[in-house]
Design an enzyme around this catalytic site. Sequence first.
Site, PDB file in Angstrom:
ATOM      1  N   ASP A  57       0.835  -1.197   0.000  1.00  0.00           N
ATOM      2  CA  ASP A  57       0.000   0.000   0.000  1.00  0.00           C
ATOM      3  C   ASP A  57       0.872   1.249   0.000  1.00  0.00           C
ATOM      4  O   ASP A  57       0.581   2.228  -0.703  1.00  0.00           O
ATOM      5  CB  ASP A  57      -0.913  -0.030   1.221  1.00  0.00           C
ATOM      6  CG  ASP A  57      -1.790   1.204   1.322  1.00  0.00           C
ATOM      7  OD1 ASP A  57      -2.643   1.384   0.442  1.00  0.00           O
ATOM      8  OD2 ASP A  57      -1.608   1.992   2.264  1.00  0.00           O
ATOM      9  N   GLU A 129      -1.704  -5.484  -3.948  1.00  0.00           N
ATOM     10  CA  GLU A 129      -0.810  -4.672  -3.119  1.00  0.00           C
ATOM     11  C   GLU A 129       0.355  -5.520  -2.601  1.00  0.00           C
ATOM     12  O   GLU A 129       1.506  -5.058  -2.577  1.00  0.00           O
ATOM     13  CB  GLU A 129      -1.583  -4.068  -1.956  1.00  0.00           C
ATOM     14  CG  GLU A 129      -2.574  -2.998  -2.374  1.00  0.00           C
ATOM     15  CD  GLU A 129      -3.363  -2.424  -1.213  1.00  0.00           C
ATOM     16  OE1 GLU A 129      -3.848  -1.284  -1.336  1.00  0.00           O
ATOM     17  OE2 GLU A 129      -3.500  -3.105  -0.176  1.00  0.00           O
TER      18      GLU A 129
END
Length: 236
Positions: A57, A129
């Site tokens: 992220d 991610e």
Amino acid sequence: MSNARAEAVDALEGRLGHVFNDKTLLERALTHASVSEGASPGAHGPRDNERLEFLGDRVLGLLTAERLSRDFPTADEGELSSSLHALVDKSACARVGEALDVGPALRLSPGETKTGGRRKAGVIADAVEAILAAVYLDGGLEAARGVFDRAWAEELAAPPSRTVTNPKSALQEWAQGQSKPLPAYRIADRTGSDHAPTFTVEVSVAGIAPLTAQGRSRQEAEKAAATALLKREGVI
């Protein structure tokens, strides 16, 4: 690993355009937390992708901010923030994962597989991610940048309005980027019966003309007003 899944992992690696030196990083990125459910404390079970998701992220945020700053040198902070959030949210990551066909390569528990885990947007987004983090750990920022540029190409080419999922947050960030106070919302009107009301909400930001929009709830009307104001001001 089954032959079918092994082939899916190899194919995914090819679509990513990155050959892993440490294959265990990719395997970990593809391992859903459900695989470890029920394992006793201290057991040497498979490591899932949750920590990689956390790192990914942040890597995604950095690469997106870098790319937007490069591609839109005249955009202000509010505009950049709005576009960044649209490109890194779970919906965008899920679309990227679907384009990469991540689903068949995932490692899931039997229960998660039976409930359609390979097609769940949240599961796919989290894996994307984690994969980006795995590439970063395996090959560094340059390798991660290459994967990002390829995998997010369609998202980067899409109009920002396509992926703005939280217009109130986007409007707040835009206002802050313009050094203005936070947007203010007020109910201008409420019509209809108690079980089927229609709310008219006015949104105002200091220094620009207010705007009204309607919705079946106050929250819906506020989101509609925020979206309309963002469009009028050319943010989306």
